[in-house]
Design a protein around this motif. Structure first.
Motif, PDB file in Angstrom:
ATOM      1  N   VAL A  29       0.944  -1.061   0.106  1.00 33.33           N
ATOM      2  CA  VAL A  29      -0.015  -0.101   0.060  1.00 33.33           C
ATOM      3  C   VAL A  29       0.863   1.203  -0.066  1.00 33.33           C
ATOM      4  O   VAL A  29       0.588   2.152  -0.844  1.00 33.33           O
ATOM      5  N   GLU A  30       1.731   1.162   0.847  1.00 35.63           N
ATOM      6  CA  GLU A  30       2.750   2.591   1.147  1.00 35.63           C
ATOM      7  C   GLU A  30       3.565   2.695  -0.234  1.00 35.63           C
ATOM      8  O   GLU A  30       3.978   3.587  -0.790  1.00 35.63           O
ATOM      9  N   ARG A  31       4.058   1.628  -1.025  1.00 33.17           N
ATOM     10  CA  ARG A  31       4.900   1.591  -2.116  1.00 33.17           C
ATOM     11  C   ARG A  31       4.109   2.308  -3.202  1.00 33.17           C
ATOM     12  O   ARG A  31       4.737   2.973  -3.987  1.00 33.17           O
ATOM     13  N   SER A  32       2.650   2.254  -3.136  1.00 34.68           N
ATOM     14  CA  SER A  32       1.769   3.033  -3.947  1.00 34.68           C
ATOM     15  C   SER A  32       1.678   4.308  -3.782  1.00 34.68           C
ATOM     16  O   SER A  32       0.777   5.195  -4.371  1.00 34.68           O
ATOM     17  N   GLY A  33       2.198   4.720  -2.494  1.00 34.62           N
ATOM     18  CA  GLY A  33       2.189   6.119  -2.171  1.00 34.62           C
ATOM     19  C   GLY A  33       0.735   6.461  -1.347  1.00 34.62           C
ATOM     20  O   GLY A  33       0.577   7.549  -1.047  1.00 34.62           O
ATOM     21  N   VAL A 170       4.099   4.859  -9.480  1.00 33.27           N
ATOM     22  CA  VAL A 170       2.848   5.914  -8.779  1.00 33.27           C
ATOM     23  C   VAL A 170       3.283   6.220  -7.297  1.00 33.27           C
ATOM     24  O   VAL A 170       3.016   7.549  -6.985  1.00 33.27           O
ATOM     25  N   GLY A 171       3.934   5.386  -6.680  1.00 33.58           N
ATOM     26  CA  GLY A 171       4.437   5.735  -5.070  1.00 33.58           C
ATOM     27  C   GLY A 171       5.448   6.840  -5.057  1.00 33.58           C
ATOM     28  O   GLY A 171       5.426   7.592  -4.335  1.00 33.58           O
ATOM     29  N   GLU A 172       6.480   6.816  -5.940  1.00 34.03           N
ATOM     30  CA  GLU A 172       7.348   7.605  -6.257  1.00 34.03           C
ATOM     31  C   GLU A 172       6.986   9.215  -6.693  1.00 34.03           C
ATOM     32  O   GLU A 172       7.135  10.079  -6.197  1.00 34.03           O
ATOM     33  N   SER A 173       6.163   9.061  -7.860  1.00 31.64           N
ATOM     34  CA  SER A 173       5.787  10.426  -8.444  1.00 31.64           C
ATOM     35  C   SER A 173       4.435  10.146  -9.067  1.00 31.64           C
ATOM     36  O   SER A 173       4.287   9.478 -10.186  1.00 31.64           O
ATOM     37  N   ALA A 174       3.324  10.454  -8.496  1.00 27.84           N
ATOM     38  CA  ALA A 174       2.194  10.087  -9.092  1.00 27.84           C
ATOM     39  C   ALA A 174       1.753  11.045 -10.159  1.00 27.84           C
ATOM     40  O   ALA A 174       1.338  10.581 -11.260  1.00 27.84           O
ATOM     41  N   GLN A 175       2.365  12.302 -10.129  1.00 30.15           N
ATOM     42  CA  GLN A 175       2.222  13.170 -11.271  1.00 30.15           C
ATOM     43  C   GLN A 175       2.977  12.746 -12.647  1.00 30.15           C
ATOM     44  O   GLN A 175       2.536  12.506 -13.696  1.00 30.15           O
ATOM     45  N   PHE A 232      10.603   0.039   9.537  1.00 26.15           N
ATOM     46  CA  PHE A 232      12.115  -0.875   9.876  1.00 26.15           C
ATOM     47  C   PHE A 232      12.201  -1.335   8.652  1.00 26.15           C
ATOM     48  O   PHE A 232      13.582  -1.593   8.269  1.00 26.15           O
ATOM     49  N   SER A 233      11.276  -2.098   7.897  1.00 33.79           N
ATOM     50  CA  SER A 233      11.838  -2.507   6.590  1.00 33.79           C
ATOM     51  C   SER A 233      12.441  -1.706   5.655  1.00 33.79           C
ATOM     52  O   SER A 233      13.117  -2.334   4.603  1.00 33.79           O
ATOM     53  N   ALA A 234      12.379  -0.589   5.487  1.00 37.40           N
ATOM     54  CA  ALA A 234      12.750   0.374   4.724  1.00 37.40           C
ATOM     55  C   ALA A 234      11.795   0.113   3.377  1.00 37.40           C
ATOM     56  O   ALA A 234      12.470   0.017   2.053  1.00 37.40           O
ATOM     57  N   TRP A 235      10.579  -0.384   3.580  1.00 37.23           N
ATOM     58  CA  TRP A 235       9.777  -0.734   2.236  1.00 37.23           C
ATOM     59  C   TRP A 235      10.225  -1.445   1.531  1.00 37.23           C
ATOM     60  O   TRP A 235      10.262  -2.019   0.351  1.00 37.23           O
ATOM     61  N   SER A 294      17.050   3.697   2.889  1.00 36.96           N
ATOM     62  CA  SER A 294      15.731   3.550   3.461  1.00 36.96           C
ATOM     63  C   SER A 294      14.716   4.720   3.509  1.00 36.96           C
ATOM     64  O   SER A 294      14.483   5.227   4.529  1.00 36.96           O
ATOM     65  N   ARG A 295      14.497   5.254   2.382  1.00 41.94           N
ATOM     66  CA  ARG A 295      13.701   6.478   2.111  1.00 41.94           C
ATOM     67  C   ARG A 295      12.191   5.928   2.038  1.00 41.94           C
ATOM     68  O   ARG A 295      11.865   4.734   1.102  1.00 41.94           O
ATOM     69  N   ALA A 296      11.499   6.788   2.577  1.00 45.19           N
ATOM     70  CA  ALA A 296       9.956   6.307   2.118  1.00 45.19           C
ATOM     71  C   ALA A 296       9.723   6.841   0.489  1.00 45.19           C
ATOM     72  O   ALA A 296      10.413   7.633   0.112  1.00 45.19           O
ATOM     73  N   PRO A 297       8.701   5.883   0.328  1.00 40.83           N
ATOM     74  CA  PRO A 297       8.187   6.488  -1.130  1.00 40.83           C
ATOM     75  C   PRO A 297       7.859   7.950  -1.342  1.00 40.83           C
ATOM     76  O   PRO A 297       7.246   8.490  -0.151  1.00 40.83           O
ATOM     77  N   ALA A 298       8.559   8.679  -2.342  1.00 42.26           N
ATOM     78  CA  ALA A 298       8.455  10.076  -2.290  1.00 42.26           C
ATOM     79  C   ALA A 298       6.966  10.644  -2.068  1.00 42.26           C
ATOM     80  O   ALA A 298       6.903  11.625  -1.407  1.00 42.26           O
ATOM     81  N   ASP A 299       5.946  10.072  -2.687  1.00 44.99           N
ATOM     82  CA  ASP A 299       4.716  10.518  -2.733  1.00 44.99           C
ATOM     83  C   ASP A 299       3.758  10.046  -1.706  1.00 44.99           C
ATOM     84  O   ASP A 299       2.713  10.212  -1.604  1.00 44.99           O
TER      85      ASP A 299
END
Lengths: 308, 360
Positions: A29-33, A170-175, A232-235, A294-299
């Protein structure tokens, strides 16, 4: 010593399974932003629906299906609010948790105290009787193996398939993904529903295997720990597995250590929560100090509306 | 065909229409839900929503339960405005109550005017200290404050249990897990004789008034709003995000801690293992339902207090679990978020091939 360790470690695997199921779902879910804070509510609805269905039909499979469905329905409510109506994701997730705690208690009230047989342990001929490995690895129920398989499948999907690549985009840059013609909202809907189904199964594991019974609020914060596990998992799915087993281990160790050194039992019960805070701090400090990647998805958490 | 959201021009009406619509939809859904559960929907809804308004006694209870909700939500709203998510108010409330209880127990056989003020000061300090942990971790290491503040709530609740089951247990209490009853000097004055309505309700109203003034009329309030709405603009203007995080957590934690002292020194009069039916969490809904503005929060707190009293009624008359209250609270927030979206945007169905709908 080994006779003591094996049951403890087997119990840790069992305790880790609901965390792993829920965290794997939320990771996608989070990987999709999308940030869905409603895991606790979805898990409870899954636990209640799974238990009720198994009790009424006598079929564990029906219970698991009902649990996944209940989780998906909850996730659908969240998705309509946040994806179609651009509502705030944090507030919607919290509402989902409060609603799920209440609705599961209300609808599940008649089932409190009823017995249901636990999910059968898979007895794999030959393997279950192996010394050490047998009791440790081969006497669990199907959901335990499913949770590990789900991690592998999620890794493969995210990193080796075209659809997984689109989901990450989609999770990194939806636009940007939108400009390339990918259906941002549809992909986020699909990811959210998957997360709901996994959270529902995580709940069903609690009510059909871990402690085969239904009790209101029985998840006791595991949904929130699953959220911490995703950080923790860094996605990354395999790190979620490691994390879940570590947390499962902490949970079991505190149970066995209760009362040791004359300390009050509450101090041990605090361990999983304190450990979560400490682990999050270490992870965040390290990623702040400069890229372990271990960066979160940008969006993550940002609402998206197609602009024209 | 596809759905599209088109932004409508802002209108001052939305702020009032959306909550009312949300309440109406919640009542309608409650009707369907009770029907599905085989309960008499009219009677159950009456018990939930209207019965609490029929007697003077239960009207004062509205103030008893609404006061902590309004106080906590007022504190939290400041953070929510700035996009700082303190969702651990329940834990900060518990630590506040422990701090106040510690003072009350230390001086339980003394009678001084200073005991109560000391308790309240201790509770504010306790709530702030507990909230300072996520604030420090957030500003120093960038740790997600949602998760840390929530995890600390579980820890706080276990600390309270450790005390009331252990060293603070009433020595003459037949081994019940609760502290001594607070002495007269450690109890909040009651506003109306014969009810439980205590001075904390007045403090909650004053706090809402003060918060309204700060947010609407001071530079600090403006800074907070800008940091939340336009973080980049805030950076250019030299407003400090770090300061906003600290301010949000300290105000939210202090208010929650004070609410904890009010509960312990008000309706309960001692420390028990479970102090509130989740006021710290419900206050989050109150903050949103009240549009993060103090006057709205006071109204929303009264409404939520109503669902608590209604929930207790329905528990007695219809045998519903107390958690049914959470269903109403969750639904209210859902509908509020949904109507907000529907009022802010107009939904339009467009053909998939329309040139304006650029993407499939």
């Amino acid at each position: 010593m080994i006779d003591f360790l094996i049951p403890v470690m087997a119990a840790a695997i069992s305790a880790a399974t609901p965390l792993l199921l829920a965290a794997t779902g939320e990771l996608v879910v989070e990987r999709s932003g999308v940030l869905n804070l409603g895991i606790e509510g979805m898990m409870l609805m899954g636990a209640m629906a799974g238990f009720a269905a198994a009790l009424l039909t006598g079929s564990h499979l029906a219970g698991l299906l009902a649990a996944a469905l209940a989780g998906m329905l909850m996730a659908l409510v969240f998705a309509v609010l946040t994806l179609s109506l651009s509502a705030n994701q944090v507030a919607s997730g919290l509402a989902l948790t409060i609603f799920g705690i209440g609705l599961s208690a209300l609808v599940g009230a008649p089932y409190v105290g009823q017995p249901v047989p636990a999910l059968p342990k898979l007895d794999i001929a030959g393997l279950s009787d192996l010394p050490v490995a047998g009791p440790l690895l081969f006497r669990h129920d199907g959901l335990v193996y499913f949770s590990v398989a789900a991690v592998a499948a999620t890794w493969w999907f995210l990193n080796r398939t075209h659809a997984g690549l689109k989901l990450r985009a989609v999770g990194e840059s939806a636009q940007a993904a939108h400009a390339l013609g990918h259906p941002v909202i549809a992909i986020r809907y699909a990811a959210s529903l998957f997360g709901g189904a996994m959270a529902g199964l995580a709940g069903a594991f609690l009510s059909l295997s871990y402690t085969p019974m239904w009790m209101e609020g029985m998840t006791a914060g595991r949904g929130w720990i699953a959220l911490a596990l995703v950080v923790f998992s860094a996605w990354r799915p395999w790190r979620a597995l490691v994390g879940a087993y570590l947390f499962g281990g902490v949970g079991i160790v505190q149970l066995h250590a209760q009362g040791a050194w004359g300390l009050p039992s509450e101090m041990f019960s605090m361990l999983p929560y304190v450990a979560t805070v400490l682990v999050l701090t270490v992870i965040s400090a390290r990623s702040q100090a400069g890229g372990t990647g271990s960066r979160a998805p940008a969006d993550l958490g940002k609402p998206f509306r197609a602009s024209r | 065909m596809r759905l599209e959201l088109v932004r409508r021009p802002e209108s001052p009406w939305f702020g009032i229409v959306a909550p009312l619509l949300a309440v109406a939809l919640t009542v309608a859904s409650g009707f369907v839900l009770f029907l599905a559960l085989g309960l008499d929907p009219v009677e159950t809804l009456y018990q939930f929503m209207l019965a609490p308004l029929t007697t003077f006694q239960s009207l004062t209870e509205l103030g008893v339960k609404g006061a902590p909700l309004a106080l906590i939500a007022t504190g939290l709203a400041i953070g929510f405005r700035a996009n700082v998510w303190n969702i651990g108010a329940e834990g900060q409330l518990i630590i506040g109550a422990i701090a106040a209880g510690g003072v009350a127990l230390a001086f339980w056989n003394e009678a001084g005017w200073w005991i109560l003020p000391l308790m309240l000061a201790a509770s504010v300090a306790g709530g702030m200290a507990w909230a300072a942990i996520p604030a420090f971790l957030k500003t120093r290491f960038g740790v997600n404050e949602i998760l840390t503040s929530l995890m600390l709530t579980y820890v706080a609740s276990l600390i309270l249990q450790m005390l009331v089951f252990g060293p603070w247990k009433d020595p003459d209490g037949f081994n019940y897990p609760q502290t001594r009853l607070f002495s007269e000097a450690a109890l909040l004055p009651v506003l109306i004789e014969g009810t439980r309505l205590h001075a904390g309700a007045l403090v909650a109203l004053l706090a809402a008034l003060a918060a309204w003034f700060v947010m609407a009329r001071t530079v600090t309030g403006f800074e907070i709003a800008v940091v939340g709405d336009a973080p980049q603009a805030a950076r250019f203007a030299g407003f400090s995000t770090r300061r906003t995080v600290w301010l949000s957590f300290l105000v939210g934690g202090g208010a929650a801690g004070l609410a904890g002292a009010f509960e312990a020194a008000g309706p309960i009069g001692q420390l028990v293992p479970v102090l509130t039916p989740g006021y710290g969490f419900t206050a989050i809904i109150v903050a949103f339902l009240g549009r993060l503005s103090p006057p709205g929060i006071v109204a929303a707190a009264a409404l939520m207090a109503l669902t608590y009293i209604g929930g207790e009624n329905a528990q007695i008359t219809a045998g519903l679990p107390q958690a049914a209250t959470g269903v109403f609270q969750g639904m209210l927030l859902f509908y509020l978020l949904a109507t907000d979206g529907l009022l802010r945007f107009r939904i339009r169905l467009t053909g998939a091939r329309s040139p304006r709908a650029a993407q499939p």
